[in-house]
Design a protein around this motif. Structure first.
Motif, PDB file in Angstrom:
ATOM      1  N   CYS A  87       0.851  -1.180   0.000  1.00 45.06           N
ATOM      2  CA  CYS A  87       0.000   0.000   0.000  1.00 45.06           C
ATOM      3  C   CYS A  87       0.898   1.245   0.000  1.00 45.06           C
ATOM      4  O   CYS A  87       1.822   1.333   0.797  1.00 45.06           O
ATOM      5  CB  CYS A  87      -0.895  -0.029   1.241  1.00 45.06           C
ATOM      6  SG  CYS A  87      -1.835   1.483   1.489  1.00 45.06           S
ATOM      7  N   THR A  97      -5.869  -3.171  -3.084  1.00 42.30           N
ATOM      8  CA  THR A  97      -6.798  -2.769  -4.133  1.00 42.30           C
ATOM      9  C   THR A  97      -6.103  -1.670  -4.941  1.00 42.30           C
ATOM     10  O   THR A  97      -4.996  -1.280  -4.615  1.00 42.30           O
ATOM     11  CB  THR A  97      -8.088  -2.160  -3.532  1.00 42.30           C
ATOM     12  OG1 THR A  97      -7.716  -1.026  -2.750  1.00 42.30           O
ATOM     13  CG2 THR A  97      -8.834  -3.162  -2.677  1.00 42.30           C
ATOM     14  N   ASP A  99      -6.164   2.280  -6.114  1.00 44.11           N
ATOM     15  CA  ASP A  99      -6.741   3.566  -5.742  1.00 44.11           C
ATOM     16  C   ASP A  99      -6.445   4.583  -6.846  1.00 44.11           C
ATOM     17  O   ASP A  99      -5.332   4.632  -7.365  1.00 44.11           O
ATOM     18  CB  ASP A  99      -6.121   4.053  -4.421  1.00 44.11           C
ATOM     19  CG  ASP A  99      -6.588   5.459  -4.068  1.00 44.11           C
ATOM     20  OD1 ASP A  99      -7.815   5.686  -4.063  1.00 44.11           O
ATOM     21  OD2 ASP A  99      -5.719   6.331  -3.811  1.00 44.11           O
ATOM     22  N   HIS A 100      -7.460   5.371  -7.197  1.00 43.57           N
ATOM     23  CA  HIS A 100      -7.235   6.505  -8.099  1.00 43.57           C
ATOM     24  C   HIS A 100      -6.780   7.679  -7.241  1.00 43.57           C
ATOM     25  O   HIS A 100      -7.517   8.104  -6.355  1.00 43.57           O
ATOM     26  CB  HIS A 100      -8.521   6.879  -8.848  1.00 43.57           C
ATOM     27  CG  HIS A 100      -8.868   5.927  -9.951  1.00 43.57           C
ATOM     28  ND1 HIS A 100      -9.395   4.675  -9.729  1.00 43.57           N
ATOM     29  CD2 HIS A 100      -8.748   6.053 -11.310  1.00 43.57           C
ATOM     30  CE1 HIS A 100      -9.583   4.071 -10.899  1.00 43.57           C
ATOM     31  NE2 HIS A 100      -9.206   4.874 -11.874  1.00 43.57           N
ATOM     32  N   PRO A 103      -9.585  11.025  -7.446  1.00 44.59           N
ATOM     33  CA  PRO A 103     -10.713  10.078  -7.563  1.00 44.59           C
ATOM     34  C   PRO A 103     -11.413  10.145  -8.928  1.00 44.59           C
ATOM     35  O   PRO A 103     -11.507  11.209  -9.532  1.00 44.59           O
ATOM     36  CB  PRO A 103     -11.662  10.522  -6.447  1.00 44.59           C
ATOM     37  CG  PRO A 103     -10.787  11.231  -5.471  1.00 44.59           C
ATOM     38  CD  PRO A 103      -9.704  11.885  -6.278  1.00 44.59           C
ATOM     39  N   ALA A 118      -3.275   0.418  -3.029  1.00 43.28           N
ATOM     40  CA  ALA A 118      -3.706   0.848  -1.693  1.00 43.28           C
ATOM     41  C   ALA A 118      -4.456  -0.285  -1.017  1.00 43.28           C
ATOM     42  O   ALA A 118      -5.128  -1.062  -1.684  1.00 43.28           O
ATOM     43  CB  ALA A 118      -4.607   2.077  -1.788  1.00 43.28           C
ATOM     44  N   GLN A 120      -7.343  -1.946   1.354  1.00 41.39           N
ATOM     45  CA  GLN A 120      -8.777  -1.750   1.542  1.00 41.39           C
ATOM     46  C   GLN A 120      -9.059  -0.579   2.492  1.00 41.39           C
ATOM     47  O   GLN A 120      -9.831   0.312   2.187  1.00 41.39           O
ATOM     48  CB  GLN A 120      -9.293  -3.049   2.184  1.00 41.39           C
ATOM     49  CG  GLN A 120     -10.587  -3.668   1.776  1.00 41.39           C
ATOM     50  CD  GLN A 120     -10.822  -4.011   0.345  1.00 41.39           C
ATOM     51  OE1 GLN A 120     -11.364  -3.206  -0.364  1.00 41.39           O
ATOM     52  NE2 GLN A 120     -10.479  -5.222  -0.058  1.00 41.39           N
ATOM     53  N   ASN A 123      -7.905   2.851   1.318  1.00 42.38           N
ATOM     54  CA  ASN A 123      -8.749   3.233   0.195  1.00 42.38           C
ATOM     55  C   ASN A 123     -10.072   3.826   0.673  1.00 42.38           C
ATOM     56  O   ASN A 123     -10.499   4.885   0.209  1.00 42.38           O
ATOM     57  CB  ASN A 123      -9.004   2.010  -0.697  1.00 42.38           C
ATOM     58  CG  ASN A 123      -9.273   2.397  -2.140  1.00 42.38           C
ATOM     59  OD1 ASN A 123      -9.673   3.516  -2.430  1.00 42.38           O
ATOM     60  ND2 ASN A 123      -9.049   1.457  -3.054  1.00 42.38           N
ATOM     61  N   SER A 124     -10.700   3.195   1.666  1.00 47.80           N
ATOM     62  CA  SER A 124     -11.987   3.728   2.106  1.00 47.80           C
ATOM     63  C   SER A 124     -11.801   4.950   3.006  1.00 47.80           C
ATOM     64  O   SER A 124     -12.629   5.849   3.015  1.00 47.80           O
ATOM     65  CB  SER A 124     -12.845   2.647   2.777  1.00 47.80           C
ATOM     66  OG  SER A 124     -12.119   2.014   3.777  1.00 47.80           O
ATOM     67  N   LYS A 126      -9.476   7.192   2.563  1.00 48.83           N
ATOM     68  CA  LYS A 126      -9.187   8.297   1.643  1.00 48.83           C
ATOM     69  C   LYS A 126     -10.458   8.759   0.943  1.00 48.83           C
ATOM     70  O   LYS A 126     -10.679   9.963   0.767  1.00 48.83           O
ATOM     71  CB  LYS A 126      -8.143   7.852   0.619  1.00 48.83           C
ATOM     72  CG  LYS A 126      -7.783   8.899  -0.420  1.00 48.83           C
ATOM     73  CD  LYS A 126      -6.596   8.426  -1.258  1.00 48.83           C
ATOM     74  CE  LYS A 126      -6.354   9.305  -2.465  1.00 48.83           C
ATOM     75  NZ  LYS A 126      -7.227   8.990  -3.610  1.00 48.83           N
TER      76      LYS A 126
END
Ligand SMILES: [Zn+2]
Length: 168
Positions: A87, A97, A99-100, A103, A118, A120, A123-124, A126
């Motif tokens: 990550c 996962t 990540d953009h 976003p 990133a 999980q 990611n959430s 962020k």
């Protein structure tokens, strides 16, 4: 044959690195006389019923293959590989996962420079923000990797391959 989980570095006829393949493919290329062994794994053999063959660790094509430019394909697994399966926000290697960075909901594109590995939970956490807004600095900036770099970062490398993986 004994089952091996080994890999072979495939070189072009000019000793430039081309790919990493499994030893069975390497063995076949040697057997078909399309390639020759540059380096064999010490003390390891592929056994058939009545013969033992050295395990190819580095092989070289007998005829030069002209490959103008090897582009690294933008894919999830290549992005993970570029980021060393960690990550970019917290360094964990679990639950990875994509990540953009900017976003997608805000126009962020799926490109080498906007996609990072990133976990999980980062990611959430962020969410719909940039790293700056979320105050989650990245450990490194995303970039487009070169073909040679991907070979260097594949996690299968053996020490005696390294001289062939340096960029000239
Ligand atoms: Zn994380």
């Amino acid at each position: 044959m004994t089952r091996f989980h080994k890999h072979t570095l495939l070189l072009n006829a000019d000793y430039s690195a081309l790919a990493i393949c499994d030893i069975y493919k390497a063995f076949l290329l040697v057997f078909l006389e399309k390639a020759e062994i540059v380096n064999a794994a010490e003390g390891e053999y592929l056994h058939t019923v009545d013969k033992a063959y050295p395990v190819p660790s580095i092989i070289k094509l007998r005829r030069y293959v002209n490959i103008p430019y090897q582009k690294v394909i933008l894919s999830k697994s290549n992005i993970f590989k570029r980021d060393a399966n960690q990550c970019v926000y917290c360094d964990t290697k679990k639950d990875l996962t994509l990540d953009h960075v900017l976003p997608r909901s805000r126009g962020g594109k799926s490109t080498w420079k906007n996609l990072v590995t990133a976990c999980q939970s980062c990611n959430s956490k962020k969410g719909d923000r940039t790293p700056e807004e979320a105050q989650m600095p990245m450990r490194h900036q995303p970039f487009r990797p070169s073909f040679l770099m991907m070979l260097q970062n594949n996690g299968l490398n053996q020490n005696h391959w390294l001289p062939y993986l340096k960029s000239s």
